[in-house]
Structures are given as C-alpha cells and as structure tokens.
Design a protein around this motif. Structure first.
Motif, PDB file in Angstrom:
ATOM      1  N   CYS A 138       0.836  -1.204   0.000  1.00 57.33           N
ATOM      2  CA  CYS A 138       0.000   0.000   0.000  1.00 57.33           C
ATOM      3  C   CYS A 138       0.868   1.250   0.000  1.00 57.33           C
ATOM      4  CB  CYS A 138      -0.925  -0.032   1.210  1.00 57.33           C
ATOM      5  SG  CYS A 138      -2.319   1.089   1.096  1.00 57.33           S
ATOM      6  N   VAL A 139       2.007   1.176   0.678  1.00 59.78           N
ATOM      7  CA  VAL A 139       2.943   2.308   0.679  1.00 59.78           C
ATOM      8  C   VAL A 139       3.455   2.556  -0.743  1.00 59.78           C
ATOM      9  CG1 VAL A 139       5.235   3.079   1.436  1.00 59.78           C
ATOM     10  CG2 VAL A 139       3.643   2.069   3.088  1.00 59.78           C
ATOM     11  N   VAL A 140       3.793   1.484  -1.432  1.00 59.41           N
ATOM     12  CA  VAL A 140       4.254   1.617  -2.822  1.00 59.41           C
ATOM     13  C   VAL A 140       3.181   2.295  -3.669  1.00 59.41           C
ATOM     14  CG1 VAL A 140       4.849   0.334  -4.904  1.00 59.41           C
ATOM     15  CG2 VAL A 140       5.831  -0.347  -2.700  1.00 59.41           C
ATOM     16  N   ARG A 141       1.948   1.881  -3.456  1.00 56.89           N
ATOM     17  CA  ARG A 141       0.844   2.480  -4.226  1.00 56.89           C
ATOM     18  C   ARG A 141       0.729   3.972  -3.910  1.00 56.89           C
ATOM     19  NH1 ARG A 141      -4.413   0.381  -2.691  1.00 56.89           N
ATOM     20  NH2 ARG A 141      -5.458   2.337  -3.219  1.00 56.89           N
ATOM     21  N   ALA A 142       0.884   4.307  -2.643  1.00 58.11           N
ATOM     22  CA  ALA A 142       0.826   5.727  -2.267  1.00 58.11           C
ATOM     23  C   ALA A 142       1.967   6.501  -2.927  1.00 58.11           C
ATOM     24  CB  ALA A 142       0.877   5.876  -0.749  1.00 58.11           C
ATOM     25  N   GLN A 143       3.109   5.852  -3.039  1.00 52.74           N
ATOM     26  CA  GLN A 143       4.213   6.506  -3.743  1.00 52.74           C
ATOM     27  C   GLN A 143       3.871   6.690  -5.218  1.00 52.74           C
ATOM     28  OE1 GLN A 143       7.365   3.735  -2.683  1.00 52.74           O
ATOM     29  NE2 GLN A 143       8.258   5.198  -1.237  1.00 52.74           N
ATOM     30  N   ASP A 144       3.306   5.667  -5.822  1.00 54.00           N
ATOM     31  CA  ASP A 144       2.918   5.747  -7.225  1.00 54.00           C
ATOM     32  C   ASP A 144       1.909   6.865  -7.449  1.00 54.00           C
ATOM     33  OD1 ASP A 144       4.559   3.641  -7.758  1.00 54.00           O
ATOM     34  OD2 ASP A 144       2.982   2.127  -7.813  1.00 54.00           O
ATOM     35  N   GLU A 145       1.051   7.049  -6.453  1.00 54.04           N
ATOM     36  CA  GLU A 145       0.023   8.085  -6.585  1.00 54.04           C
ATOM     37  C   GLU A 145       0.555   9.460  -6.219  1.00 54.04           C
ATOM     38  OE1 GLU A 145      -3.109   6.570  -4.126  1.00 54.04           O
ATOM     39  OE2 GLU A 145      -3.554   4.886  -5.462  1.00 54.04           O
ATOM     40  N   GLY A 146       1.843   9.511  -5.870  1.00 51.38           N
ATOM     41  CA  GLY A 146       2.465  10.797  -5.586  1.00 51.38           C
ATOM     42  C   GLY A 146       2.185  11.348  -4.207  1.00 51.38           C
TER      43      GLY A 146
END
Lengths: 196, 196
Positions: A138-146
């Motif tokens: 989920c952290v990676v996804r948050a990074q992807d979402e900026g």
DNA sequence: CGTATGGTGGACCGATCAGTCAATAATTCG
DNA sequence: CGAATTATTGACTGATCGGTCCACCATACG
C-alpha cells in the motif's frame, strides 16, 4: 456414512475464540470452552484435538478473518494514503471504544505466551510478516500516486506504521479513554502520512 | 522479639518477578514460586499473602524500578531531545536483543489480564499515566531548548511517543530480529524528533 | 537459661485441571 | 430394515491447582 456433526465448526471456533480473547489461553478451562460452545468434551476433542490445538485453530480463524479485513481496508480506498491512515486509526474505529479495550487476540496471546509457546510465536511472526507485506504494498501504491516521497523504504515504513498501530492497540488495552486514544492515533498518523 | 526473616524480601520479589515475566501470571504455579524463591509455602504466604497479592507486589517492584530508570534516562541527558530519542530506542538498547523478546512485564501482564483483573488494569493506568507525565515534562524541556516547536501539545506528543515505544516493545516480543527492530525504532524516532 | 514470639517446611485439603473412555444415540448405506 | 460408522454424552482418572494448618525451630528478651 455415519452420524453428521450437530454443530457448525466455524460458529464453535468463533465462540471459543471470544472466550480465549476475554480470559486468555491459560486462564480458560475446558469447562469454559464447553460452556461457550455448547459441546461436550468428547465432541471438542473429537473435532479439534486438545486444548492447545483448539486454541491454535481459533487463533488462525482470528488472523485469517482480520487479515481479510485488512486486505479489504488497504485495497478498497481510492487513495492508498487514505488506506494507510485508516490502518493506523483502525484500533479506534469502534465508536464506543469497547473493542479497543479488548485489544487484539493475536497481540494478547503473543504477550502471554511468546516465551513458552513456540507455536504461538510462529503464528505471530507469520501474521506480522504478512501484515507488513500488505502495508508495504500500500505504501508503494501511495508513492505511485504521488502522496508519499519516493525515497522512503516501503517495508521500513510499513514496519513503523505497524509498530505504531500496535502501540495504539496496546494503549487501548490499558483502558485509555477512546477520545484520548483517537487523538493519539491521529497524532501518529499525521507524522507519517502528510495531508489528511 | 522473635525469629527474623531468613531471606531478603527484595531478592525474593525479583526472583518471583522474573518467573511471572517468563511464564505469565496464570501459568505460574505456587510450586514455581517456591522453586525460584527457595521459600516454602508458609513463608511466602506469611510474608506476601496469596498468589495475587504477591504478583501485585512483584509488579509494583517492576514498575518502580523501571520508573526510576526512566526518570534517570529522561533527566540525565544534557539535551532533552536526546533523552526523548533514547526513550523511544530504549526497547532496543539491549545489545543481544534477548531482553527485547522478553518484552515488558507490565505490558505482558496487561495484555494477559486487563479484562479479568481490575488491580492489574489499575496498575497499568497508573504506570502509563506517570510515564506520560514524565515524557511530557521532557518534551517541554526540549521546547525550552529550542529543539521542538512551541505549538505542539506536550502531553499529546508524550502519548504518541509512549504508544510508539510500546509498539516497538511489542514487535520485539514477537521475536522480530534486533536489527530490524532497531531500524524500526529509529524510523519512528526520526519522524517525531528532528535532528538526531 | 527459659519462655514467648514468630518464621519455616511440609503434610494435607477440597477443588479443579486436562484428558480418556465406554455406553448410547443418530445417521447412512447396503 | 439391519448393519456399520461416527457423533455425543457424561462418568471417571490421576495430576495439579491454590490455600490452610500445624508441628518444629531459631531467635530475642526477661
């Protein structure tokens, strides 16, 4: 080609789980388990084995269920950052705060038995490894979402968020009132997760 | 004007405390307590009352001792910010990480007994109230020294730091290896406490 | 030195513990 | 319908539980 079970296995596991949750493993007697399940000793032993095996089954039922809820929580929110925030605030999501005082069965069991019960310790490690992995995703996804900086380590961040969440769970178990507990959880979330 | 005690009360309390620490309250039998203390039942009951009272005494001995260490840790450092950092890192200050796996007697006991033992719950609330106050004092000092912003609430910050620290303690109890645990504690400390 | 006082150790208690087992009941299949 | 199979029930076991009690003993004081 014989007599079928007269009880629902999952229902019994849930009742037994609640008993272990409230009283702890050691303090729960077979008589307690018979009472909450409505079964006789023979049925319990026939279906689940001894007290320890039954406990591990109930514990597994618990981790599976809450693991499912966690996965849903982390994937259902449109923005991953909101999901992470919900993760940290999950221990105070119960309105009355009664659930908070119960704490987490896995955490309670770990604290009670980690030194003496290798099976429980193994289950704890397994559970928190899996949770870390889910949160890190989920952290990676948050990074992807900026929403989170690229330079932070997702797994390290996940471990910190998990530790913070478990700290909240524990403070709830001490009976800290729900408002103060909520404020504390928000403070922790705000430090890790920008915006709101 | 009678026969004096043939044992040191504090020494017995420490031995008994270690037994409760390793096995938990319920799983510790009077035979265990006799073994680790070297005393007979009559002496134990004569000096401390029943098992529950003895446990509360041992628990109090523990909280008093660690409360003293905490106070020293928070006041001895030249800079309050360093003291707060040491507070969060305290659970991983043991080099081998063996102490980390033992966790905290107060926390373990709370998880095991909070639902069923009002005395333990009261002791937990008392302990964590006192800890919060001590940490909050240190936060104020850090503000005075210009290391923390003026606009944060010291008590709320103290509660968040305490929750984070207890989260670390718990992750240690799950057997998380000491290096990973240390990294996690550092991550948490860094978010709350600027500089290093 | 004797006596009063209180610590000590262990026998003992009823209750409860986890776990076993056999008699009984309910179901399926031939 | 009868035989085979399995669930259910509750009596039973030996062990262990927390706690009591008392005979014995070491010490302090008169």
């Amino acid at each position: 080609m014989a007599r079928p079970r007269q009880f629902d296995e999952d229902q019994v596991l849930r009742a037994v789980r609640d008993q272990f949750w409230d009283a702890g493993y050691t303090a729960t007697s077979l008589e307690d388990l018979m009472r909450v399940s409505g079964l006789g000793k023979g049925s319990l032993y026939g279906a689940f084995g001894d007290k320890h095996q039954l406990f591990l089954r109930a514990l597994r039922e618990y981790t599976d269920t809450s693991g499912g809820h966690l996965r849903e929580m982390l994937t259902s929110a449109p923005r991953a950052l909101d999901a992470l925030r919900a993760f940290v605030l999950a221990p105070v999501s119960d309105p009355g705060g009664t659930a908070a005082q119960r704490g987490c069965l896995m955490a309670n069991s770990t604290c009670e038995l980690a030194t003496t019960d290798p099976d429980v310790l193994a289950e704890a490690r397994r559970t928190y490894e899996a949770t870390t992995a889910l949160v890190a995703e989920c952290v990676v996804r948050a990074q992807d979402e900026g929403d989170l900086p690229r330079d932070v380590d997702p797994v390290a961040t996940a471990r910190a968020l998990l530790a913070a969440q478990q700290g909240i769970v524990f403070m709830g178990r001490t009976g800290l009132d729900i408002d103060t507990l909520t404020a504390t959880a928000r403070t922790l979330a705000d430090r890790f997760l920008p915006d709101a």
